[in-house]
Design an enzyme around this catalytic site. Structure first.
Site, PDB file in Angstrom:
ATOM      1  N   LYS A 213       0.860  -1.181   0.000  1.00 24.10           N
ATOM      2  CA  LYS A 213       0.000   0.000   0.000  1.00 24.10           C
ATOM      3  C   LYS A 213       0.895   1.228   0.000  1.00 24.10           C
ATOM      4  O   LYS A 213       1.680   1.437   0.923  1.00 24.10           O
ATOM      5  CB  LYS A 213      -0.905   0.001   1.230  1.00 24.10           C
ATOM      6  CG  LYS A 213      -1.769   1.247   1.311  1.00 24.10           C
ATOM      7  CD  LYS A 213      -2.787   1.150   2.416  1.00 24.10           C
ATOM      8  CE  LYS A 213      -3.637   2.406   2.475  1.00 24.10           C
ATOM      9  NZ  LYS A 213      -4.627   2.344   3.540  1.00 24.10           N
ATOM     10  N   GLU A 253       7.505  -6.833   1.301  1.00 26.57           N
ATOM     11  CA  GLU A 253       6.262  -6.748   2.093  1.00 26.57           C
ATOM     12  C   GLU A 253       5.374  -7.977   1.851  1.00 26.57           C
ATOM     13  O   GLU A 253       4.832  -8.561   2.787  1.00 26.57           O
ATOM     14  CB  GLU A 253       5.467  -5.489   1.698  1.00 26.57           C
ATOM     15  CG  GLU A 253       5.978  -4.197   2.295  1.00 26.57           C
ATOM     16  CD  GLU A 253       5.546  -4.004   3.748  1.00 26.57           C
ATOM     17  OE1 GLU A 253       4.921  -4.915   4.321  1.00 26.57           O
ATOM     18  OE2 GLU A 253       5.851  -2.941   4.309  1.00 26.57           O
ATOM     19  N   LYS A 268      -2.008  -1.403  -3.996  1.00 26.81           N
ATOM     20  CA  LYS A 268      -2.874  -0.240  -3.968  1.00 26.81           C
ATOM     21  C   LYS A 268      -2.041   1.007  -4.115  1.00 26.81           C
ATOM     22  O   LYS A 268      -1.036   1.109  -3.414  1.00 26.81           O
ATOM     23  CB  LYS A 268      -3.609  -0.247  -2.614  1.00 26.81           C
ATOM     24  CG  LYS A 268      -4.577   0.852  -2.398  1.00 26.81           C
ATOM     25  CD  LYS A 268      -5.187   0.674  -1.041  1.00 26.81           C
ATOM     26  CE  LYS A 268      -6.021   1.899  -0.771  1.00 26.81           C
ATOM     27  NZ  LYS A 268      -6.378   2.005   0.599  1.00 26.81           N
ATOM     28  N   SER A 294      -9.989   5.551  -5.074  1.00 25.29           N
ATOM     29  CA  SER A 294     -10.937   6.653  -5.220  1.00 25.29           C
ATOM     30  C   SER A 294     -10.489   7.710  -6.232  1.00 25.29           C
ATOM     31  O   SER A 294     -11.290   8.182  -7.031  1.00 25.29           O
ATOM     32  CB  SER A 294     -11.180   7.295  -3.860  1.00 25.29           C
ATOM     33  OG  SER A 294      -9.952   7.723  -3.284  1.00 25.29           O
ATOM     34  N   TYR A 333     -14.780   1.048  -7.260  1.00 25.76           N
ATOM     35  CA  TYR A 333     -16.072   1.718  -7.078  1.00 25.76           C
ATOM     36  C   TYR A 333     -16.932   1.572  -8.332  1.00 25.76           C
ATOM     37  O   TYR A 333     -18.092   1.949  -8.325  1.00 25.76           O
ATOM     38  CB  TYR A 333     -15.841   3.194  -6.714  1.00 25.76           C
ATOM     39  CG  TYR A 333     -14.981   3.323  -5.470  1.00 25.76           C
ATOM     40  CD1 TYR A 333     -15.530   3.147  -4.208  1.00 25.76           C
ATOM     41  CD2 TYR A 333     -13.602   3.536  -5.569  1.00 25.76           C
ATOM     42  CE1 TYR A 333     -14.736   3.204  -3.067  1.00 25.76           C
ATOM     43  CE2 TYR A 333     -12.800   3.597  -4.442  1.00 25.76           C
ATOM     44  CZ  TYR A 333     -13.377   3.427  -3.192  1.00 25.76           C
ATOM     45  OH  TYR A 333     -12.584   3.462  -2.069  1.00 25.76           O
TER      46      TYR A 333
HETATM   47  C1  PBG Z   1      -7.554   3.566   5.278  1.00 30.16           C
HETATM   48  C2  PBG Z   1      -7.785   3.316   3.839  1.00 30.16           C
HETATM   49  C3  PBG Z   1      -7.556   4.224   2.798  1.00 30.16           C
HETATM   50  C4  PBG Z   1      -8.040   3.626   1.643  1.00 30.16           C
HETATM   51  C5  PBG Z   1      -8.519   2.365   1.988  1.00 30.16           C
HETATM   52  N1  PBG Z   1      -8.334   2.187   3.361  1.00 30.16           N
HETATM   53  C6  PBG Z   1      -7.048   5.608   2.814  1.00 30.16           C
HETATM   54  C7  PBG Z   1      -5.724   5.911   3.370  1.00 30.16           C
HETATM   55  O1  PBG Z   1      -4.866   5.038   3.565  1.00 30.16           O
HETATM   56  O2  PBG Z   1      -5.514   7.084   3.654  1.00 30.16           O
HETATM   57  C8  PBG Z   1      -8.033   4.286   0.293  1.00 30.16           C
HETATM   58  C9  PBG Z   1      -9.044   3.785  -0.686  1.00 30.16           C
HETATM   59  C10 PBG Z   1      -9.299   4.679  -1.846  1.00 30.16           C
HETATM   60  O3  PBG Z   1      -8.658   5.727  -2.041  1.00 30.16           O
HETATM   61  O4  PBG Z   1     -10.188   4.324  -2.619  1.00 30.16           O
HETATM   62  N2  PBG Z   1      -6.689   2.779   5.949  1.00 30.16           N
END
Ligand code: PBG
Length: 347
Positions: A213, A253, A268, A294, A333
């Site tokens: 991530k 990781e 991600k 998102s 989404y």
């Molecule tokens: C929080 C989390 C996030 C997302 C999923 N879980 C945001 C972040 O790490 O700040 C992001 C998902 C997205 O942007 O669609 N732990």
């Protein structure tokens, strides 16, 4: 013809392949294009992230994510049935708790009657065969918007955070969650969560680790959606999420998370990070997922809204590309819309 002969008589091997090999032959007709197609996108590949709020019969649009709404549990359950009927295998639940639930220690994260826990129970009761995944991280529950417990300098404390994440994960499993998704990026949390779940008899609860991530700017609209953007302010998550410049680190990781008992790993964001998906799938051959986040959704929606792209075509191409890179499934989404488009295409 004279031209062709002249071409064929030229001396290099590469040129002589033509016209024996014409790549366009297989592309000429629909039947042969279909026969040689290597990758397919189906509704089985889709995971739908959804935001849940308190109240009854409540829906709130998310401004920076057109088409996405935060739903109260009753509406979420109705939606779950629709998604199930469309053939979507799993939804991922993100609670947007009321502001007065937030605290420094994020106790609300493991409240057995918290918003997420109630949502899980309600969905599993109404649509038992729908896969339900949860987010394990503290950001919706902390007053500062970080994913963990912080010290006096704002630094996120790894081991203290894990203690809370474990309770949160267990509370999700007890509520009936099928898949736990730790998205916090603390070191060593997968093994701790796994052992706690085993101790409590939750031997079938799957873990999808947000392994790679990245500290990405593509999460902006999500932070609006869960309301953590305001709490986070100008702070960032660079001390625990990965540097977008790195790729070997992602393999490290993933190796650790698989070793610690993760059933699935995730990368991600999505499209800008498909090289990472490819490397991970090639190296580990484990169930690998990608989160089309998102900001990626917002970009496509904005361009589509302006009439600058053919939304359906671009979205399906985007999701297909995730599969081609090696992903077994995609959190997006667009899951519901894509499922509808795929169904229409089949009909
Ligand atoms: C929080 C989390 C996030 C997302 C999923 N879980 C945001 C972040 O790490 O700040 C992001 C998902 C997205 O942007 O669609 N732990």
């Amino acid at each position: 013809m004279a031209y062709l002969k002249a071409r064929a008589s030229r001396t290099t091997m590469i040129e002589r392949q033509f016209p024996i090999t014409r790549m366009r032959r297989m592309r000429k007709d629909n039947f042969s294009r279909r026969l040689m197609r290597e990758t397919t996108l189906t509704t089985n590949d889709l995971i739908y992230p959804m935001f849940v709020i308190e109240g009854f019969n409540q829906r709130q649009p998310v401004k920076s994510m057109p088409g996405v709404e935060r739903l109260s549990i009753d509406l979420l359950v109705k939606e779950a049935q629709e998604l199930f009927d469309l053939g979507i295998p799993m939804m991922a639940i993100f609670p947007v708790p009321d502001a007065d639930c937030k605290s420094l220690e994020a106790e609300e994260a493991y409240n057995p009657d918290g918003l997420a826990q109630r949502a899980i129970r309600a969905i599993k009761e109404a649509v038992p065969e729908m896969g339900v995944m949860t987010d394990v991280a503290l950001d919706p529950f902390t007053t500062h918007g970080q994913d963990g417990i912080i010290d006096e300098n704002g630094y996120v404390l790894n081991d203290d955070t894990i203690d809370v994440l474990m309770q949160q994960a267990l509370s999700h499993a007890e509520a009936g969650a099928d898949v736990i998704g730790p998205s916090d990026m603390m070191d060593g949390r997968i093994i701790e969560i796994r052992e706690l779940l085993e101790e409590h008899g939750h031997i079938h609860t799957r873990i999808m680790a947000y392994s790679a991530k990245y500290a990405s700017s593509f999460y902006g609209p999500f932070r609006d959606a869960v309301g953590s953007a305001g709490n986070l302010g100008k702070a960032d998550k660079y001390t625990y999420q990965m540097d977008p410049a790195n790729s070997n680190e992602a393999l490290h990781e993933v190796a650790m998370d698989l070793n610690e008992g993760a059933d699935m790993v995730m990368v991600k964001p999505g499209l800008p990070y498909l090289d990472i998906v490819y490397r991970i799938k090639t190296e580990f051959k484990a169930p690998t997922f990608v989160y089309h986040v998102s900001g990626e959704y917002a970009m496509l929606k904005a361009a589509a809204h302006n009439g600058w792209i053919n939304e359906q075509a671009v979205v399906l191409e985007t999701l297909l590309s995730c599969k081609r890179a090696g992903a077994d499934g995609i959190l997006t989404y667009y899951a519901k819309e894509a499922a509808i488009w795929l169904k229409e295409a089949k009909a």
